[in-house]
Design an enzyme around this catalytic site. Structure first.
Site, PDB file in Angstrom:
ATOM      1  N   GLY A  47     137.907  17.528  24.977  1.00  0.00           N
ATOM      2  CA  GLY A  47     137.589  17.867  23.596  1.00  0.00           C
ATOM      3  C   GLY A  47     138.817  18.209  22.796  1.00  0.00           C
ATOM      4  O   GLY A  47     139.935  18.237  23.318  1.00  0.00           O
ATOM      5  N   PRO A  84     124.788  28.482  17.592  1.00  0.00           N
ATOM      6  CA  PRO A  84     125.867  29.443  17.337  1.00  0.00           C
ATOM      7  C   PRO A  84     126.431  30.050  18.622  1.00  0.00           C
ATOM      8  O   PRO A  84     127.589  30.470  18.652  1.00  0.00           O
ATOM      9  CB  PRO A  84     125.190  30.505  16.479  1.00  0.00           C
ATOM     10  CG  PRO A  84     124.037  29.831  15.841  1.00  0.00           C
ATOM     11  CD  PRO A  84     123.570  28.803  16.820  1.00  0.00           C
ATOM     12  N   ASP A  85     125.624  30.107  19.671  1.00  0.00           N
ATOM     13  CA  ASP A  85     126.069  30.730  20.923  1.00  0.00           C
ATOM     14  C   ASP A  85     126.487  29.715  21.984  1.00  0.00           C
ATOM     15  O   ASP A  85     126.685  30.088  23.144  1.00  0.00           O
ATOM     16  CB  ASP A  85     124.928  31.585  21.504  1.00  0.00           C
ATOM     17  CG  ASP A  85     124.391  32.560  20.479  1.00  0.00           C
ATOM     18  OD1 ASP A  85     125.209  33.188  19.788  1.00  0.00           O
ATOM     19  OD2 ASP A  85     123.146  32.680  20.377  1.00  0.00           O
ATOM     20  N   GLU A 113     148.552  14.526  34.439  1.00  0.00           N
ATOM     21  CA  GLU A 113     149.244  15.608  33.744  1.00  0.00           C
ATOM     22  C   GLU A 113     148.280  16.594  33.084  1.00  0.00           C
ATOM     23  O   GLU A 113     148.534  17.786  33.016  1.00  0.00           O
ATOM     24  CB  GLU A 113     150.110  14.981  32.636  1.00  0.00           C
ATOM     25  CG  GLU A 113     151.551  15.440  32.582  1.00  0.00           C
ATOM     26  CD  GLU A 113     152.298  14.589  31.576  1.00  0.00           C
ATOM     27  OE1 GLU A 113     152.140  14.852  30.364  1.00  0.00           O
ATOM     28  OE2 GLU A 113     153.014  13.632  31.984  1.00  0.00           O
TER      29      GLU A 113
END
Lengths: 227, 227
Positions: A47, A84-85, A113
């Site tokens: 991400g 939200p959590d 890497e």
DNA sequence: ACAAAAGTGTTTCGGCTACACCCATGC
DNA sequence: GCATGGGTGTAGCCGAAACACTTTTGT
């Protein structure tokens, strides 16, 4: 960038990528171990954060370039996860993409890497947060895509046999396809062309190599798999 | 909300809703005239800002409740639009949803109060920014949804004739369906049930009303329309 | 009587499926 | 010779599509 006219809450926005690959007759997934808190050391999707001057697609491309050294990767939006959590480290809205990678082309050192590993899809470890659900959504979307048009150009090597293509589809759909019927269906689409030489490692008789046509006669493909 | 561990750019995140309805034998779209800059007075989708403590779905539900007075609205994520320049007022990442509304049930006064108007889908005005593209994406997604399972429960009144259902499908797909074949296909799905009385306003002979079953025998429906 | 929608039946066609069968070759 | 995958052919089934036809009733 110009100043915003709007006065409203702002949010961290991330992209998470389900990176599909194909090697050794199996569908693979590129996963990494987190190098920061929270959930340090656990397995997660690749991400990154969306910057001020880029689209979510650009952010995903950037993440993929950093880890694989490849540009022009096939990407498709999957879903937005925004509980939200969902991330214990703070409120993060995540836009999920799936990508298809030619494993034979990517930069293996770069991947190493980053502490990333190609996992066989059916044997992957449990993932953090809602990443399990993200993978499930991405897999569904990949199946939908693969049922509507012939995929493989982004996953298989340049030259491949019909057996390899079928094995890819069997890995994606987790079921068997009749060899004869699969061959006929795929050839009727007229998007791959036969080459002159054969692969003789997988069978005694030898199977002709094929490749995707540069300019297929029929850009609009038909349905391939009935789900 | 707890403080974030992350130090990264934050963004305005909005939701924009393509609100489909069905009335007078036509597919409708609920649009509003902007009451703030930029693009004040121009036609746009209904949108709102995502708050700190809500998912994007909750934000969309909130927007829909504010304008229609309805809760439990059918919503589906369509796509994320995130070009940094898409909104002249500043960088806004927009998550697009489409919704299906029972026009006969919604609060007409509330809609009027917000300066919103139901437009016939094929006659809608040009929209601001990238809202045209959003509508295109949403319409494609609606067609996909309608081709895989029988929709109408969220758009038609409680009791409806097969003609109404067919007219809805013809409005969505912008093409004709053979009346006999459509009837047989829909009834074979076994998700709607015949009622005792007839509608006699649309035809001389009178057509039986139907309604969606509360607990259809077959939850997994088959494909309806070949696209 | 006629128009117009409701509702049913029939036929054709194409694609999917299952499966039989021959081919080529390494062991 | 036999197992293995390569490759071709074919019969059956099913659903989509086209369309004929009968029913009902308001005008």
């Amino acid at each position: 960038m110009s100043a915003s006219l709007y006065k409203h809450p702002k949010h961290h926005v991330a992209v998470d990528c389900i990176i599909f690959g194909y090697e050794d007759d199996d569908l693979k997934l590129l996963l990494s171990q987190r190098r920061f808190q929270p959930a340090l050391g656990e397995w997660s999707l690749m991400g990154g954060w969306v910057q001020d001057d880029e689209t979510v697609e650009k952010a995903a491309e950037r993440v993929l370039y950093q880890i694989t050294g490849l540009k022009d990767i096939y990407l498709e939006q999957v879903h937005v996860f925004s509980n939200p959590d969902r991330d214990p480290g703070g409120r993060v809205i995540s836009v999920v993409f799936y990508a298809m990678i030619r494993i034979d082309k990517h930069d293996k050192d770069l991947v190493k890497e980053h502490g990333a590993v190609w996992w066989t899809f059916s044997e992957k470890p449990d993932l953090i947060f809602d990443h399990e659900l993200m993978v499930k959504y991405a897999h569904e979307k990949l199946k939908l895509r693969a049922s509507y048009s012939l995929i493989g150009e982004k996953l298989l090597p340049e030259r491949f046999t019909i057996l390899q293509l079928r094995t890819l589809y069997e890995a994606i759909f987790q079921r068997q396809f009749d060899p004869g019927n699969f061959r006929k269906k795929i050839l009727s689409l007229k998007v791959i062309e036969k080459l002159d030489d054969k692969n003789t490692t997988d069978s005694k008789k030898g199977a002709f190599y094929y490749r995707f046509k540069k300019y297929p006669e029929e850009f609009i493909q038909e349905r391939i798999v009935k789900q």
